[in-house]
Write a protein that holds these residues in place. Structure first.
Motif, PDB file in Angstrom:
ATOM      1  N   LEU A 132      -0.972 -75.418 -58.560  1.00 61.15           N
ATOM      2  CA  LEU A 132      -1.041 -76.864 -58.301  1.00 61.15           C
ATOM      3  C   LEU A 132      -0.346 -77.671 -59.388  1.00 61.15           C
ATOM      4  O   LEU A 132       0.115 -78.786 -59.169  1.00 61.15           O
ATOM      5  N   ARG A 133      -0.242 -77.107 -60.591  1.00 63.98           N
ATOM      6  CA  ARG A 133       0.455 -77.794 -61.677  1.00 63.98           C
ATOM      7  C   ARG A 133       1.856 -78.193 -61.240  1.00 63.98           C
ATOM      8  O   ARG A 133       2.354 -79.259 -61.622  1.00 63.98           O
ATOM      9  N   ASP A 134       2.496 -77.314 -60.464  1.00 68.42           N
ATOM     10  CA  ASP A 134       3.871 -77.593 -60.060  1.00 68.42           C
ATOM     11  C   ASP A 134       3.955 -78.818 -59.174  1.00 68.42           C
ATOM     12  O   ASP A 134       4.955 -79.542 -59.198  1.00 68.42           O
ATOM     13  N   ALA A 135       2.934 -79.046 -58.353  1.00 68.63           N
ATOM     14  CA  ALA A 135       2.940 -80.231 -57.487  1.00 68.63           C
ATOM     15  C   ALA A 135       2.867 -81.489 -58.334  1.00 68.63           C
ATOM     16  O   ALA A 135       3.596 -82.464 -58.125  1.00 68.63           O
ATOM     17  N   ARG A 136       1.988 -81.453 -59.324  1.00 66.77           N
ATOM     18  CA  ARG A 136       1.848 -82.611 -60.201  1.00 66.77           C
ATOM     19  C   ARG A 136       3.146 -82.857 -60.955  1.00 66.77           C
ATOM     20  O   ARG A 136       3.592 -83.983 -61.125  1.00 66.77           O
TER      21      ARG A 136
ATOM     22  N   VAL B  17       4.901 -76.870 -52.544  1.00 68.88           N
ATOM     23  CA  VAL B  17       3.855 -76.259 -53.362  1.00 68.88           C
ATOM     24  C   VAL B  17       2.473 -76.697 -52.902  1.00 68.88           C
ATOM     25  O   VAL B  17       1.559 -75.880 -52.740  1.00 68.88           O
ATOM     26  N   SER B  18       2.310 -78.008 -52.685  1.00 67.41           N
ATOM     27  CA  SER B  18       0.954 -78.463 -52.343  1.00 67.41           C
ATOM     28  C   SER B  18       0.524 -77.949 -50.987  1.00 67.41           C
ATOM     29  O   SER B  18      -0.664 -77.722 -50.763  1.00 67.41           O
ATOM     30  N   SER B  19       1.464 -77.721 -50.085  1.00 64.03           N
ATOM     31  CA  SER B  19       1.019 -77.192 -48.791  1.00 64.03           C
ATOM     32  C   SER B  19       0.597 -75.735 -48.938  1.00 64.03           C
ATOM     33  O   SER B  19      -0.378 -75.294 -48.320  1.00 64.03           O
ATOM     34  N   ILE B  20       1.311 -74.984 -49.811  1.00 60.35           N
ATOM     35  CA  ILE B  20       0.910 -73.598 -50.060  1.00 60.35           C
ATOM     36  C   ILE B  20      -0.479 -73.561 -50.692  1.00 60.35           C
ATOM     37  O   ILE B  20      -1.365 -72.804 -50.271  1.00 60.35           O
TER      38      ILE B  20
END
Lengths: 491, 151, 359
Positions: free
Chosen positions: A408-412, A440-443
């Motif tokens: 989730l860090r990648d989404a942020r 990313v956030s959908s994954i």
């Protein structure tokens, strides 16, 4: 005949002392040295000390009433000759640090801690000889023609102080002995600044060296107690610039310090003590202080906000803003009262900055782009929030989702990067950055949902298993009963 | 009720019970063996992927390159300098927690979010980061490279 | 179906002659009296041990016993392996239920004096298995290599090291070094999956053969009552089916515990971090741990901790040797001393455990 000669003699003897006292007190030193024609005594006539009735012996010691040199310049009478090194400042301090003399005798309101403060300042450090302070009182105030600092004749009068400081500070060979890294072009820069130009034209209100750096209490700019230390600088500038009465007539606002203090930069600097945040001088310059010009604002902001500046410089806004003489970054973000930028700045709603120029029927291409970009960033935010809440739900339920949390860090990060990418004002590039984040956030949302589903599956599974076991246990029990009944019957 | 009838109904009950017990037993065996077999099937991610320590072979890590590696729950960047030295730092930028990367052309560790830069000793040299990156220990055991916390 | 079984039996019988065995088994009876419910607990302990072996082997397929990977491999089992969460939680819960069931079994045997002549060897093998069970618990607890386990092991092995002369060598042997490190983990893993199971199986075999040969013991007052009044049920099928029913319910209990009270994993052990608050041993060690806390630091010339450990050692030894010093029960007489000291032991353990939990 003798009587005729003695009477004038007597009269002379009587009158001479009177004549002497009419010279505002006995100062035989001055009388003699004046006839010798030396410069100090010439200057001393104009000196404020002379006006106050202090004789040469007041600083040099000795007996000012004695006519004969041996008596006047006698060491028994305290004569110290021409004082050298710290002897100079000590001689001044003998009176200037003494409350009885200054207040009782001379009714002076002058401060009395100059030498003490000077000794703690950067100029109070030892000189290259190792035997005295770098600066003595006379270094700045002169020795014999001393006048009040409010008089135009004083070397530390605002119109003169620059020359006085530059005596050392513009001398490369001299400064090299103490601090080779310290610049020596302050005066040149100053002359190019608003302050310097006004000062050159005789404006005594405007800032000169001592106004910002102090007088006796000058400390290195990296010293936390210095008036020009980053955390203290807004207060120093504000001493004039925030004083409406003082600034009357200059026709510039006086609310800069107030606005700055409530800005994100001000809060970072003054509340969080983040020395990476800009103080007044970081945008306006130190000695060459002037507000940056319209086309160079993004360069100034860009010294820290490099990515945003680069993107802006190649964006369609650069040409558009320059044509309309719009001050680049400032147009959307303000200058003193810059607040932390939120997503609300972007878009076509009334409170968004874009809508100031872009309407549906005005600059329509930009209008559509702004609308789309706001929509994209909102969708990323909600997508990230959804993924986060799913993962949090799974965590609450005790499921192991540390890997999803990590992803989730990648989404942020994508969201943070998109806020920078806005400054390219290019829908395609923006979409790319957002797209990665949405991916990313959908994954992660998928993984979170799967974990929550698994939680419920386990409970369902247990229910089914318990049902089966109950049936087996029940029928087993009945079987046992049946067997035992049969056994009973057989007995 | 005469004896034969009661024995018949008993037999009926017995048979019913046998079926229920047998069926239930079968279902129970299924409910035990299904999870067992599912457990034995290797999961998609075939192995424990945590590189909390092991990174790989030294020969597989290029000079003048950097990789991000997962250390428990945190990212760690492993940099191999042009001269061959191995260094490892926390890959969480000290500004706003973005993940940093190695920039070959700039010769620094770079944060894409706000242009923060760290030198190859992890010290923040440019941009908004207020603090250097935490350092991790790189351990070389023969050809195997692994990372551990700096104690 | 039945025909198939009969055919299979006949085929094996021709080669091994099972008739004697079958006749013997058919003649087995289990006494029925007011205390016969306790007979089930031996079987339940056996069942739980089998569960441990099965789930343990399954865990072995995915667990990695090194300092670097132990914690993560269990995280992997809990999150990535299908039903891994179920196998792991069952293994952890069954371990505790196993110790509990073994204690109930031991105390029920003690109070009914079933250890008396001729069953002394059964008692001895049982006691040794009980100590091994505690060893299983202690060694298994470390295997997830998490914070609490690491410090609990440190404290536990420290206590072992306190014994005079032999303490330090024992501690170093257990730890695989001076401190608790990855070497300790390797050792404990080896003890847990190889050494202890091996020894335990041998003892279990002896224990079960003895029970088969000697049958179930009856309480002294039942033994002394007239034969006509004594009731019994056949082992096959009555007692066996009841046993299986009980086992089925225990299995369901394990599943419920695994789903609603999954076993936690906590934080990975960090050798250099300070000890966190709340380290405690598992409940079956708690009463000893708490007792040591109450003993003053110095008792005459003996160190308090050493005194405590020696006291428990002597108590354990006396308990283990009870068949040999309880003369009265061997003679078939009531022995109130045994009963009261047993009740004291039970109360002591319960109270000290509760005190330990609350502190």
């Amino acid at each position: 005949m003798e009587i005729i000669r003695t009477i004038p003699m007597l009269l002379l003897c009587l009158l001479l002392p009177l004549m002497a006292s009419s010279q505002s007190r006995v100062d035989q030193c001055l009388t003699c040295h004046e006839t010798l024609g030396d410069k100090p005594s010439e200057l001393f006539r104009r000196d404020v000390h002379f006006q106050k009735g202090v004789s040469c012996a007041g600083c040099h010691g000795g007996d000012a009433s004695a006519e004969e040199m041996e008596q006047a310049m006698a060491t028994e009478k305290g004569f110290i000759g021409v004082p050298k090194g710290d002897g100079i400042s000590n001689a001044c301090a003998r009176c200037h640090s003494n409350a009885t003399i200054m207040v009782k005798q001379f009714n002076s309101t002058l401060p009395r801690n100059q030498l003490e403060v000077l000794s703690a300042s950067v100029h109070g450090k030892l000189s290259t000889t190792g035997k005295e302070h770098i600066a003595q009182c006379t270094t700045c105030h002169d020795a014999h023609g001393i006048v009040s600092t409010k008089e135009p004749g004083s070397p530390v009068f605002p119109l003169n102080v620059t020359k006085t400081c530059a005596k050392c500070h513009a001398d490369a060979a001299f400064m090299r002995m103490y601090n080779p890294a310290l610049p020596i072009d302050q005066l040149d820069k100053y002359r190019a600044s608003v302050h310097g130009m006004k000062n050159a034209h005789g404006d005594v209100k405007v800032a000169a060296c001592a106004s910002c750096h102090g007088s006796h209490d000058i400390r290195s700019a990296s010293d936390v107690k210095s008036r020009v230390y980053a955390l203290n600088l807004p207060t120093t500038c504000g001493a004039c610039h925030a004083n409406a009465k003082y600034m009357k007539g200059y026709r510039i606002p006086t609310d800069q310090v107030k606005r700055f203090s409530s800005s994100v930069h001000g809060k970072a600097l003054l509340e969080k003590h983040d020395l990476g945040a800009p103080a007044c001088n970081d945008c306006h310059g130190n000695h060459g202080a002037a507000p940056p010009g319209v086309e160079s604002i993004s360069k100034v902001c860009g010294t820290c906000h490099a990515l945003n500046a680069t993107l802006f410089a190649s964006s369609p806004h650069k040409k558009a803003f320059d044509k309309r003489r719009l001050p680049e970054c400032e147009t959307c973000h303000g200058y003193h009262e810059i607040v932390a930028a939120t997503d609300d700045l972007l878009g076509v709603s009334p409170e968004a900055t874009c809508s100031r120029c872009h309407r549906e029927n005005q600059n329509a291409k930009g209008y559509l782009a702004a609308k789309t970009m706001r929509h994209l960033i909102d969708s990323l935010e909600s997508s990230e929030k959804r993924a986060d809440s799913l993962v949090a739900d799974a965590e609450q339920k005790g499921m192991e989702v540390s890997e999803a949390r990590f992803k989730l860090r990648d989404a942020r990060q994508a969201r943070l990067q998109s806020r920078t990418m806005v400054h390219a004002f290019n829908e395609e590039k923006f979409r790319e950055v957002i797209g990665a984040g949405l991916n990313v956030s959908s994954i992660v949302a998928g993984e979170g949902q799967a974990a929550v589903d698994e939680y419920f599956f386990r409970r369902w599974g247990l229910g089914v298993a318990t049902l089966i076991i109950t049936i087996v246990a029940g029928s087993l029990y009945l079987t046992i009963r049946m067997i035992e009944k049969t056994q009973e019957r057989q007995k | 009720m005469n004896g034969a009838d009661s024995r018949n109904s008993d037999k009926g009950k017995r048979d019913f019970l046998k079926y229920v017990l047998g069926g239930g037993l079968l279902a129970w065996v299924g409910s035990v063996f299904y999870p067992l077999f599912a457990y034995l099937k290797p999961p998609k991610q075939a192995e424990v992927e945590v590189s909390s320590v092991k990174v790989g072979k030294l020969s597989e890590i290029e000079k003048d390159s950097g990789t991000i590696v997962r250390f428990g729950n945190k990212p760690v960047i492993l940099v191999r300098t042009a001269s061959g030295e191995m260094r490892a730092f926390s890959a969480t930028c000290t500004h706003l927690d973005c993940t940093v990367q190695y920039q070959k052309d700039m010769g620094v560790i770079w944060c894409a979010c706000h242009n923060g830069k760290y030198d190859l000793n992890g010290r923040n040299v440019s941009g908004p980061p207020p603090r250097p990156l935490d350092e991790f220990k790189v351990i070389l055991q023969g050809e195997e490279v692994s990372i551990s916390k700096n104690a | 179906m039945t025909k198939l079984w009969i055919k299979l039996y006949r085929w094996v019988n021709e080669r091994v002659h099972l008739e004697d065995l079958v006749e013997f088994l058919g003649k087995k009876y289990v006494p029925v009296h007011s205390h016969s419910v306790w007979y089930y607990f031996g079987g339940v302990s056996l069942f739980l041990f089998i569960i441990q072996v099965v789930t343990g082997i399954l865990l072995l397929l995915y667990y990695k016993g090194s300092e670097q990977l132990a914690f993560e491999s269990i995280q992997f089992i809990m999150s990535k392996v299908e039903f891994g969460w179920l196998i792991r939680s069952i293994h952890s819960w069954a371990a505790n239920l196993f110790v509990l069931s073994a204690m109930i079994h031991m105390f029920s045997v003690y109070f009914t004096k079933a250890y008396r002549n001729p069953r002394e060897m059964t008692w001895l093998t049982g006691m040794l298995m009980f100590f091994l069970a505690l060893g299983f618990g202690f060694s298994g607890y470390l295997l997830p290599w998490n914070e609490l386990a690491f410090f609990a092991t440190k404290v536990g092995t420290d206590i072992a090291g306190v014994l005079p002369i032999i303490g330090e060598p024992i501690m170093i042997f257990l730890r695989g070094g001076e401190e608790v490190t990855g070497a300790t983990l390797s050792r404990f893993f080896g003890f847990h999956v190889a050494v202890l199971p091996g020894i335990f199986t041998v003892l279990l075999g002896i224990h079960l053969i003895l029970v088969q040969r000697q049958g179930m013991s009856e309480p002294i007052d039942v033994e002394n009552s007239p034969t006509a009044e004594r009731k019994a049920m056949p082992f096959f099928p009555n007692f066996l089916l009841r046993d299986l029913l009980f086992w089925l319910l225990v299995l369901n209990l394990l599943a419920i515990l695994a789903v609603f009270f999954p076993w936690e994993l906590g934080k990975k052990a960090d050798l250099f971090a300070p000890a966190p608050a709340g380290i405690r041993p598992e409940w079956y060690f708690m009463f000893m741990f708490q007792t040591l806390k109450y003993i003053p630091a110095q008792l005459w010339i003996v160190d308090g901790e050493v005194f405590g450990i020696m006291a428990f050692g002597i108590a354990g030894l006396l308990w283990t040797l009870v068949p040999f010093w309880d003369r009265k029960s061997s003679r078939g007489e009531k022995n109130l001393l045994i009963t009261y000291s047993g009740m004291f032991a039970v109360m002591y353990i319960i109270i000290l455990t509760i005190l330990g939990w609350r502190s």
